[in-house]
Design a protein around this motif. Structure first.
Motif, PDB file in Angstrom:
ATOM      1  N   TYR A 295     -60.561  61.795  64.182  1.00  0.00           N
ATOM      2  CA  TYR A 295     -61.284  63.067  64.226  1.00  0.00           C
ATOM      3  C   TYR A 295     -62.780  62.878  64.488  1.00  0.00           C
ATOM      4  N   VAL A 296     -63.318  61.705  64.151  1.00  0.00           N
ATOM      5  CA  VAL A 296     -64.706  61.436  64.538  1.00  0.00           C
ATOM      6  C   VAL A 296     -64.809  61.321  66.060  1.00  0.00           C
ATOM      7  N   ARG A 297     -63.855  60.625  66.681  1.00  0.00           N
ATOM      8  CA  ARG A 297     -63.864  60.521  68.145  1.00  0.00           C
ATOM      9  C   ARG A 297     -63.707  61.885  68.802  1.00  0.00           C
ATOM     10  N   ARG A 298     -62.857  62.737  68.223  1.00  0.00           N
ATOM     11  CA  ARG A 298     -62.698  64.076  68.792  1.00  0.00           C
ATOM     12  C   ARG A 298     -63.992  64.878  68.664  1.00  0.00           C
ATOM     13  N   ALA A 299     -64.676  64.723  67.547  1.00  0.00           N
ATOM     14  CA  ALA A 299     -65.954  65.420  67.375  1.00  0.00           C
ATOM     15  C   ALA A 299     -66.978  64.930  68.401  1.00  0.00           C
TER      16      ALA A 299
END
Length: 304
Positions: free
Chosen positions: A126-130
């Motif tokens: 989810y950090v990469r998606r952000a």
């Protein structure tokens, strides 16, 4: 621009625009501002005003106002860009907070897209998606979250942020109340493992000022924000040692010190933070760099 000492710090919020205009700036950039989902914001305010065990003393909120009024206050002050720092205190919160802050940034032009994370399965995803969605800074609160920044689940996240060049604004100091994961030691180990990481240490690392300035000496990616430092509300953050003032001045001129305030969660007027920074008498070049230029460069901000 010279280094004259003619600019007096503002004593009231009404004087703030005159302060930055006197420095020849287009406004202010504040890297430490909190906007959160309304229910969470209310819960944080209740925690401060009770006060909760992580606060330890009375902490009245000066700007306890509806969101639209808080935005109007920042705009009237001339804060042209600011973060929307939100942070989880347990697993399962961070990704939904990132969705909220992304929506906030989409509707508030001055807001720098801000994310957060927690040591939990799936955190790197989810950090990469952000990041893919445009997030430009991440808030990490070791004190409230009560987690170890060296947690193996976070190792790929620190690596991802280092590779992306996106800063993490980390509350790693032990003020106002310590836990086993605050202080320069644990986060210093993260920096040793990920020397390319860009970090902003909140509150100048209070009260471990010396230890966090030493980290800045060792790691060129380490910055510090001014949040609540030097104000006449001690708040458990400690007094900045006078012997370290020359190093603080030098770091500011190097672009390593950034304006932060903790708006709206402060027990005094916004102007007071600027007033006490001007009272350091480090010169107008220092104030210009701290109040605008360093953050604009770090996050590639060109707010109108």
């Amino acid at each position: 621009m010279g280094t004259n000492h003619d600019i007096r710090g503002p004593r009231t919020d009404a004087e703030v625009p005159g302060f930055w205009r006197g420095l020849g700036l287009p406004g202010l950039i504040d890297v430490h501002v909190h906007f959160m989902p309304p229910r969470l914001m209310d819960a944080v305010w209740e925690y401060f005003e009770e006060p909760g065990p992580l606060i330890g003393h009375a902490w009245p909120i000066h700007y306890r106002l509806p969101e639209d009024e808080r935005l109007a206050r920042l705009r009237a002050l001339g804060v042209r860009a600011f973060t929307s720092l939100a942070y989880p205190h347990r697993p399962g919160m961070a990704e939904s907070l990132n969705e909220w802050t992304a929506g906030f940034a989409a509707r508030v032009p001055e807001s720098v897209p801000t994310g957060t994370f927690f040591p939990e399965p799936g955190v790197d995803g989810y950090v990469r998606r952000a990041l893919d969605g445009g997030t430009r800074i991440f808030k990490v609160h070791l004190q409230v979250g009560g987690f170890d920044p060296r947690d193996p689940l976070l190792d790929p996240v620190w690596g991802t942020l280092a590779e992306a060049g996106v800063p993490a604004l980390v509350h790693a100091g032990s003020g106002p109340v310590a836990n086993g994961f605050t202080g320069p030691g644990p986060f210093g180990e993260v920096l040793a493992r990920h020397p390319g990481l860009t970090a902003i240490v909140a509150h100048l690392g209070a009260p471990e000022f010396e230890g966090f300035l030493a980290l800045a000496d060792r790691h060129e990616g380490v910055h510090l924000d001014t949040t609540m430092a030097f104000t006449r509300f001690a708040g458990g953050l400690g007094e900045f040692p006078p012997a370290l003032l020359p190093r603080l001045r030098d770091l500011g001129l190097e672009g390593r010190i950034l304006l932060g305030t903790d708006f709206p969660n402060i027990p005094y007027a916004y102007a007071h933070q600027l007033e006490v920074l001007a009272e350091l008498d480090f010169g107008d070049d220092w104030l210009r760099t701290v109040c605008w230029e360093a953050a604009a460069k770090l996050m590639d901000l060109q707010p109108g």
